[in-house]
Design an enzyme around this catalytic site. Structure first.
Site, mmCIF file in Angstrom:
data_model
loop_
_atom_site.group_PDB
_atom_site.id
_atom_site.type_symbol
_atom_site.label_atom_id
_atom_site.label_comp_id
_atom_site.label_asym_id
_atom_site.label_seq_id
_atom_site.Cartn_x
_atom_site.Cartn_y
_atom_site.Cartn_z
ATOM 1 N N ARG A 37 19.833 -28.553 5.913
ATOM 2 C CA ARG A 37 20.036 -29.258 7.193
ATOM 3 C C ARG A 37 21.239 -28.698 7.947
ATOM 4 O O ARG A 37 21.205 -28.604 9.168
ATOM 5 C CB ARG A 37 20.295 -30.747 6.950
ATOM 6 N N LYS A 199 2.593 -46.338 1.249
ATOM 7 C CA LYS A 199 2.251 -47.635 1.837
ATOM 8 C C LYS A 199 1.447 -47.504 3.110
ATOM 9 O O LYS A 199 1.862 -46.845 4.049
ATOM 10 C CB LYS A 199 3.538 -48.414 2.131
ATOM 11 N N GLY A 356 9.388 -36.576 4.747
ATOM 12 C CA GLY A 356 10.312 -36.251 3.662
ATOM 13 C C GLY A 356 9.611 -35.854 2.384
ATOM 14 O O GLY A 356 9.898 -34.804 1.800
ATOM 15 N N GLY A 379 10.180 -40.533 9.690
ATOM 16 C CA GLY A 379 9.813 -41.527 10.706
ATOM 17 C C GLY A 379 9.669 -40.923 12.096
ATOM 18 O O GLY A 379 8.746 -41.259 12.834
#
Ligand code: ADP
Ligand code: MG
Length: 401
Positions: A37, A199, A356, A379
């Protein structure tokens, strides 16, 4: 095509830049374990240094919930940052605002870098509190956002600062948006999507959007279990969401109307326990033991996915197809990755993966380079797929100001 204001559009010489980045890097024993990163920020930083700007770096780290938490300090990151920039000194401020920080900023010379402490030590950051925004904004002349992965958040340092200061995108954000936009805003059809992960509830709105947009939707991972249950199949002790069965049925019904083919597992790998090297069984979805849980897609499903996706010219992928952290439950994800990588490499299609965990899985497979584009954002990637933009990006668009 999204058009952002960038470093091309503004004179930054001698100006103080509030440079928002994502320094949420993996840490082990107080040291940066993976500096990927950080290294991706280097081109933007070097350009800003060369153009003699004063750089004040802003980031959050973890979820300290508005209070100082020593383990979430950004202080240990200064070394890795300095190393990535050829041992350039990085000054560090013990807070992200207040008189001492203002003093440090005043003493910053062109080309120097000051990293401020974790923004989320103040509750105002996540609340996008106007007073917090004002106090942050006071520190600089120009706001630069270089973090795609945080741009879905309506936080002070993402949306707040962009609305009160002249604001632009950094080179990393610019290139991420330009690439994703070029690949996905008018994708070559037919288009396929692979959605896995844990999920279904976190990805329901994405699924609703995808059945309207793609011609083939592959559902794997624990998410598929809720769909299998909705179809009345036995899923043993598998992870699933009982309160989402109705919505799963609804998605299947709507997909049919939209002529989107939904591909669910035909066979699965099951085990009584979730651990590496666990004894497991491969069998059709109609025959899962009551004491077993579904932990991966089976080989027939891998074949079936390859066949169904074969005509697709564009494929997006989010979420692993099994509990890939535990061998052998990584096999399904790896096999599908291999299949996509081969055809991408042959120039037959565009493949974009984001999230991720799926990116971690692809990293383990060594196939990252074979995909057209990989986004490490979770997200933000999902929301961008769904909405085609993000709150933190909209405020940087040329049309916005
Ligand atoms: P991403 O980060 O790519 O969006 P998610 O966070 O939604 O993916 O989900 C990743 C998690 O889903 C992984 O930890 C993986 O172990 C888990 N998972 C996938 N399939 C299963 C399964 N069949 N049973 C239990 N966990 C699963
Ligand atoms: Mg995840």
């Amino acid at each position: 095509m999204v058009q952002l204001r960038t470093l091309n559009d503004i004179d930054i010489t001698g100006k103080t830049l509030l440079y928002r980045v994502d320094l949420n890097v993996p840490m082990v024993h107080g040291k940066v374990a993976d500096a990927t990163r950080i290294s991706r920020l280097v081109p933007t930083i070097q350009e800003m240094v060369k153009r003699r700007a004063k750089i004040v770096m802003l980031s959050h780290f973890g979820r300290p919930n508005g209070v100082f938490t020593r383990e979430m300090s950004l202080a240990p990151i200064t070394n890795a940052l300095s190393e990535a920039l050829g041992n350039k000194p990085i000054y560090f401020a013990l807070d992200c605002m207040g008189p001492a920080v203002e003093e440090a900023v005043v003493h910053l010379k062109p080309g120097e870098i000051l990293l401020l402490e974790n923004l989320r030590f103040h509750p105002g950051e996540e609340k996008n509190d106007p007073d917090f925004v004002r106090r942050l904004a006071k520190l600089g002349d120009i706001y630069v956002n270089d973090t795609f992965s945080c741009s879905h958040r309506e936080h002070a340092s993402i949306v707040g600062l962009a609305t009160v200061l002249p604001s632009i995108a950094g080179r990393l954000l610019q290139s991420e948006i330009e690439q994703m936009d070029a690949l996905l805003s008018t994708p070559e059809l037919p288009m396929g999507a692979i959605i896995g992960g844990a999920k279904i509830s976190t990805k329901l709105s994405l699924l609703h959007m995808l059945i309207k947009k793609v011609q083939v939707l592959v559902v794997g991972g624990a998410m598929a279990n809720t769909f299998l249950k909705a179809k009345g199949l036995p899923i043993g002790t598998s992870l699933y969401e009982a309160d989402r069965i109705g919505e799963a049925k609804d998605i299947l019904g709507q997909a049919e109307k939209q002529r989107c083919k939904v591909v669910l597992p035909l066979d699965v790998v099951t085990s009584p326990v979730l651990e590496s090297g666990a004894s497991c069984k491969v069998g059709p979805v109609s025959n899962v033991d009551a004491s077993h849980m579904i932990l991966d897609i089976g080989p027939r499903t891998v074949q079936h996915i390859a066949t169904m996706l074969e005509p697709c010219k564009t494929i997006v992928w989010n979420g692993p197809l099994g509990a890939f952290e535990y061998r052998p439950f990584d096999v399904g994800t790896m096999s599908v990755a291999r299949c996509l990588a081969d055809t991408t490499w042959l120039g037959q299609r565009v493949t974009v993966a984001g999230g991720g965990d799926v990116v971690a899985a692809l990293g383990l497979s060594g196939l990252v380079e074979s995909f057209t584009y990989i986004s490490t954002a979770g997200g933000a990637f999902l929301e961008w797929l769904e909405q085609g933009s993000l709150p933190g990006i909209k405020v940087l668009e040329i049309s916005h100001k």
